[in-house]
Write a protein that holds these residues in place. Structure first.
Motif, PDB file in Angstrom:
ATOM      1  N   VAL A   1     -10.026  -0.507   3.921  1.00  0.00           N
ATOM      2  CA  VAL A   1      -9.659  -1.754   4.588  1.00  0.00           C
ATOM      3  C   VAL A   1      -9.065  -2.809   3.674  1.00  0.00           C
TER       4      VAL A   1
ATOM      5  N   PRO B   1      -6.591  -2.868   1.365  1.00  0.00           N
ATOM      6  CA  PRO B   1      -5.139  -3.057   1.252  1.00  0.00           C
ATOM      7  C   PRO B   1      -4.556  -3.914   2.383  1.00  0.00           C
ATOM      8  N   GLY B   2      -5.053  -3.749   3.581  1.00  0.00           N
ATOM      9  CA  GLY B   2      -4.553  -4.536   4.700  1.00  0.00           C
ATOM     10  C   GLY B   2      -5.076  -5.960   4.704  1.00  0.00           C
ATOM     11  N   LEU B   3      -6.294  -6.132   4.247  1.00  0.00           N
ATOM     12  CA  LEU B   3      -6.899  -7.458   4.232  1.00  0.00           C
ATOM     13  C   LEU B   3      -6.627  -8.217   2.939  1.00  0.00           C
ATOM     14  N   ASN B   4      -6.549  -7.470   1.847  1.00  0.00           N
ATOM     15  CA  ASN B   4      -6.420  -8.045   0.516  1.00  0.00           C
ATOM     16  C   ASN B   4      -7.492  -9.107   0.289  1.00  0.00           C
TER      17      ASN B   4
END
Length: 66
Positions: A46, A48-51
């Protein structure tokens, strides 16, 4: 009496309360290594999408102790 928030999710430990995780460890229903591995796998999925999670040194917590 078991409260709903104290039920351990065996597939998603990051959705379980700390109390539920501790209960599972004490009853030997799970291992600390397994909890850590599944939580780190979820973070890798999760983040990479949220950073939202800082970079982790995954080798350090999973390496054998002294």
């Amino acid at each position: 009496m078991t409260r709903a928030e104290d039920v351990m999710s065996t597939t998603a430990p990051y959705r379980s309360s700390a109390r539920a995780q501790l209960h599972a460890l004490r009853r030997r229903q799970d291992t600390a290594r397994s909890l850590l591995d599944r939580t780190l796998a979820h973070l890798a999925k999760v983040n990479p999408g949220l950073n939202a999670v800082v970079p982790l040194d995954i080798a350090a917590p999973t390496s054998p102790g002294p």
